[in-house]
Write a protein that holds these residues in place. Structure first.
Motif, PDB file in Angstrom:
ATOM      1  N   ARG A   1       0.876  -1.097  -0.114  1.00  0.00           N
ATOM      2  CA  ARG A   1       0.032  -0.070  -0.110  1.00  0.00           C
ATOM      3  C   ARG A   1       0.986   1.294  -0.027  1.00  0.00           C
ATOM      4  O   ARG A   1       1.997   1.395   0.819  1.00  0.00           O
ATOM      5  CB  ARG A   1      -0.855  -0.048   1.245  1.00  0.00           C
ATOM      6  N   LEU A   2       0.479   2.355  -0.928  1.00  0.00           N
ATOM      7  CA  LEU A   2       1.186   3.690  -0.707  1.00  0.00           C
ATOM      8  C   LEU A   2       0.239   4.406  -0.267  1.00  0.00           C
ATOM      9  O   LEU A   2      -0.875   4.791  -0.469  1.00  0.00           O
ATOM     10  CB  LEU A   2       1.569   4.185  -2.231  1.00  0.00           C
ATOM     11  N   VAL A   3       0.588   5.026   0.898  1.00  0.00           N
ATOM     12  CA  VAL A   3      -0.173   6.263   1.493  1.00  0.00           C
ATOM     13  C   VAL A   3       0.511   7.364   1.640  1.00  0.00           C
ATOM     14  O   VAL A   3       1.613   7.653   1.638  1.00  0.00           O
ATOM     15  CB  VAL A   3      -0.221   5.568   3.214  1.00  0.00           C
ATOM     16  N   ASN A   4      -0.601   8.442   1.552  1.00  0.00           N
ATOM     17  CA  ASN A   4      -0.172   9.746   1.470  1.00  0.00           C
ATOM     18  C   ASN A   4      -0.065  10.154   3.092  1.00  0.00           C
ATOM     19  O   ASN A   4      -0.867   9.835   4.139  1.00  0.00           O
ATOM     20  CB  ASN A   4      -1.423  10.678   1.243  1.00  0.00           C
ATOM     21  N   ALA A   5       1.338  10.504   3.536  1.00  0.00           N
ATOM     22  CA  ALA A   5       1.721  10.610   4.821  1.00  0.00           C
ATOM     23  C   ALA A   5       1.062  11.510   5.783  1.00  0.00           C
ATOM     24  O   ALA A   5       0.764  11.801   6.952  1.00  0.00           O
ATOM     25  CB  ALA A   5       3.420  10.899   4.861  1.00  0.00           C
ATOM     26  N   THR A   6       0.477  12.891   4.960  1.00  0.00           N
ATOM     27  CA  THR A   6      -0.232  13.612   5.545  1.00  0.00           C
ATOM     28  C   THR A   6      -1.661  13.410   5.940  1.00  0.00           C
ATOM     29  O   THR A   6      -2.161  13.735   7.022  1.00  0.00           O
ATOM     30  CB  THR A   6      -0.131  15.080   4.802  1.00  0.00           C
ATOM     31  N   SER A   7      -2.429  12.961   4.773  1.00  0.00           N
ATOM     32  CA  SER A   7      -3.821  12.737   5.129  1.00  0.00           C
ATOM     33  C   SER A   7      -4.159  11.227   5.383  1.00  0.00           C
ATOM     34  O   SER A   7      -5.263  11.032   5.835  1.00  0.00           O
ATOM     35  CB  SER A   7      -4.524  13.083   3.686  1.00  0.00           C
ATOM     36  N   GLY A   8      -2.924  10.375   5.183  1.00  0.00           N
ATOM     37  CA  GLY A   8      -3.398   9.014   5.582  1.00  0.00           C
ATOM     38  C   GLY A   8      -4.151   8.264   4.389  1.00  0.00           C
ATOM     39  O   GLY A   8      -4.614   6.956   4.406  1.00  0.00           O
ATOM     40  N   GLU A   9      -4.539   9.011   3.358  1.00  0.00           N
ATOM     41  CA  GLU A   9      -5.378   8.579   2.161  1.00  0.00           C
ATOM     42  C   GLU A   9      -4.243   7.502   1.522  1.00  0.00           C
ATOM     43  O   GLU A   9      -3.287   7.552   1.223  1.00  0.00           O
ATOM     44  CB  GLU A   9      -5.559   9.414   1.325  1.00  0.00           C
TER      45      GLU A   9
END
Length: 690
Positions: A377-385
């Protein structure tokens, strides 16, 4: 057709972008760089770790001219494409001819700046005067906000010559003189003033001794009065003008991109060490207000079921392999592996601040019967998306080559999604695109389906702005190569020799900056091919594949090189190999197959491949080139006419003669095959001969 460097999902480029830099960091880096240069002077290796022959580094007396565009950032913000096109037109029409008239040499350019070398002070000053007077005339008909003006500084002094590059005190002084010049003006050192005497129809304003940054001694400066009736003035008459110029001395400019000082006075060394280390320490304590770097991905250790020692060990090994394959996937991606001392985070949000990463790659390993399943999984570190996910199934026991190929394919897929998201971020915040890499992303956001000269020049302007901000940004260098490649396709009046020279410059620099990135070697192979250096091109191409043997796009690029070498049958085999490595095959892979089949006279196979390629994201102009010929050979005249219309719309004035003059390959066998199958087909499709 020339080899396409890889772009963002369907486009190119590749180098690890630098962490956002503050003013204090710049001061520290400049100071520490001087220290490193002094220390490196005792080493027998170049900055790139390659053994060099010290005998080629010499000293000589030369006249150095540095020019800088006034308000370049303002012009680019208002109209980047138009500004870049006008600057290039000014250089071709005004600047380059004046340099040639006076026997000067362009040492380097960096966006809005130029560093030139002349054999005499008289020649340098004559060139500067002619350029400034021509620009005055050129600007008379322009609104004030559209006028392009230069500042120019000229010094006569001792320089260090290292191959084609120059450095040293003589260059540094010219840089400071340029900063003191007024818009449209010229400042020269006393050494230049003494040499020219009364041989030029200009005056000289003595603005006295100036204390400038990083030069210990004061510099006697003269401002050139371009009005030939102006008399020389004394320092006492110039107080107000001197104060105004002093205000310019500290402004940030392209001079930092042009200058790479390699010597410093021993007396200043200890002071520089103290200042540099102090600034570096202070900056390290300061928070990173600019946020994580573009294209940065933190890699977390893969999770494994508790109590399963063998799977835990397997997860550790796979984490290492994933990090390596992600770094290989694109030079633009900044991979930040998590170290043991950073602990075991509960989730991506816990570790992202410590890693200073914009995105986090996480996942787990689940043992199944006769295979291991890796869920990524690749996750946006700021939003958690979560912005990407994929499951990779590895047979057990693992076969190393097959495992690496599957992991690499997954990281290629991640790369495509990462570019999509990062490009979206960059274009959503155009006014905040302050980092060099953001300009690269904005360039790649421009619709590649519209392969027009205007689009290519707008992209070139953005890549060059990225280089102005960071001359060592490899994705920007590769981007410039890519758009020059495209311009060769669509510009019927292109200056091929000048274009290939620039290709040589950017690819040579890219390879020197990153010798472990396959993209740099692939682009270098293309440039060498255009230069007619076939053996060197094949060596560079082989080096790219050696660095990343699991990359399907590199196999496809090698297939293209085989077609250019007059060996399209081998190209067809390589294309099949690339498709098998990453089915169903990228646009570039299929396009290479289309061309190879056409050169072999296999028109139905060429049509099938080309029509498949039109369903992918890519340059329709390239496909039209081949489809028009293949359709015409098979008697599909209506379809051939449609493709011919696309060609002429994309490249007005296109002819067979102009296509041949582009010189994609001068290999005799290629030229025979192209004439028999490509050019003949285009004639049948209605493309004019002349």
């Amino acid at each position: 057709m020339p080899p396409k460097t890889r772009m963002a999902p369907g486009s190119a480029g590749r180098t690890v972008p630098a962490t956002p830099i503050t003013i204090s960091t710049i001061a520290a880096i400049q100071s520490i760089a001087v220290i490193a240069v002094v220390l490196r002077s005792h080493d027998s290796r170049s900055p790139f770790g390659v053994a060099v022959n010290r005998s080629v580094v010499t000293r000589k007396l030369a006249a150095i001219l540095i020019a800088d565009v006034v308000g370049f950032s303002r012009h680019m913000e208002r109209d980047d494409g138009g500004t870049f096109a006008r600057l290039r037109e000014i250089r071709e029409r005004i600047v380059d001819p004046k340099i040639a008239e006076q026997g000067g040499r362009v040492v380097k350019t960096a966006g809005d700046g130029m560093l030139l070398e002349f054999g005499s002070a008289d020649a340098a000053l004559r060139c500067a005067i002619d350029v400034q007077r021509a620009m005055q005339a050129d600007n008379q008909s322009k609104p004030s906000d559209q006028r392009i003006e230069f500042r120019i500084g000229i010094n006569l002094g001792d320089i260090i010559v290292d191959g084609n590059d120059i450095a040293g005190d003589g260059v540094n002084v010219a840089s400071r003189l340029e900063a003191l010049a007024e818009p449209g003006g010229i400042c020269v050192s006393s050494a230049v003033r003494e040499q020219v005497h009364g041989s030029l129809d200009v005056g000289f304003d003595d603005i006295g001794e100036q204390q400038v940054k990083n030069i210990m001694r004061p510099i006697r400066v003269f401002a050139v009065a371009l009005d030939s009736t102006a008399a020389s003035h004394s320092a006492g008459d110039q107080t107000k003008r001197t104060a105004a110029r002093n205000g310019n001395a500290s402004r940030a400019s392209t001079r930092q991109a042009l200058l790479h000082p390699r010597s410093a006075w021993a007396a200043a060394l200890l002071a520089l060490i103290a200042i540099g280390l102090g600034a570096f320490w202070w900056n390290a304590r300061a928070p990173n207000a600019a946020g994580p770097p573009a294209m940065s991905v933190g890699v977390l250790p893969l999770a494994a079921p508790a109590g399963n020692a063998s799977t835990t060990q397997r997860a550790e090994s796979l984490t290492h392999d994933l990090s390596a394959q992600l770094a290989r996937a694109d030079v633009a991606i900044r991979v930040i592996p998590m170290t043991a001392r950073q602990g075991s985070p509960r989730n991506s949000g816990d570790v992202a601040p410590a890693l200073n990463a914009r995105y986090v790659l996480e996942g787990d390993v689940q043992p199944r019967r006769e295979l291991s399943e890796i869920r990524l999984r690749l996750v946006n570190a700021t939003s958690g998306e979560q912005i990407w996910n994929e499951i990779v199934s590895l047979k057990e026991p693992a076969i190393a080559a097959e495992q690496m190929r599957l992991l690499r394919t997954a990281m290629e897929h991640l790369r495509g999604r990462l570019f999509e998201v990062e490009i979206g971020r960059a274009i959503a915040e155009p006014t905040r695109a302050t980092t060099a890499m953001d300009y690269v992303l904005r360039a790649q956001a421009i619709d590649n389906a519209d392969k027009s000269l205007d689009r290519l020049r707008r992209q070139e302007a953005l890549y060059e702005e990225g280089l102005r901000r960071d001359p060592d940004l490899v994705p920007a260098l590769l981007g410039v190569y890519s758009v020059l490649d495209g311009q060769l396709d669509v510009d019927s009046n292109v200056d091929r020799a000048q274009l290939v020279r620039r290709m040589d410059e950017v690819t040579s620099r890219a390879v020197n900056l990153n010798r472990t990135a396959p993209e740099t070697w692939r682009a270098r192979a293309g440039a060498l091919m255009f230069m007619g250096r076939w053996d060197a091109a094949l060596e560079a191409d082989a080096r790219a594949i050696q660095l990343d043997p699991d990359a399907a796009w590199l196999i496809a690029s090698h297939a293209w090189l085989m077609s250019m070498a007059g060996r399209p049958a081998e190209a067809v085999t390589l294309v099949a190999q690339a498709v098998a490595m990453d089915p169903p095959g990228s646009w570039w892979t299929i396009r290479v197959g289309c061309e190879a089949h056409l050169l072999l006279g296999q028109y139905d196979q060429a049509i099938a491949a080309c029509e498949r390629a039109t369903g992918h994201a890519g340059d329709e102009f390239d496909i039209a080139y081949f489809l028009a010929a293949a359709y015409a050979h098979t008697g599909a005249t209506a379809r051939a006419a449609q493709e011919t219309a696309k060609i002429l719309r994309g490249s007005p004035g296109f002819t067979i003669a102009k296509l041949r003059a582009k010189g994609y390959s001068i290999n005799p066998e290629y030229m025979r095959l192209a004439e028999a199958h490509w050019y003949t087909g285009l004639r049948k499709a209605g493309i004019p001969e002349q």
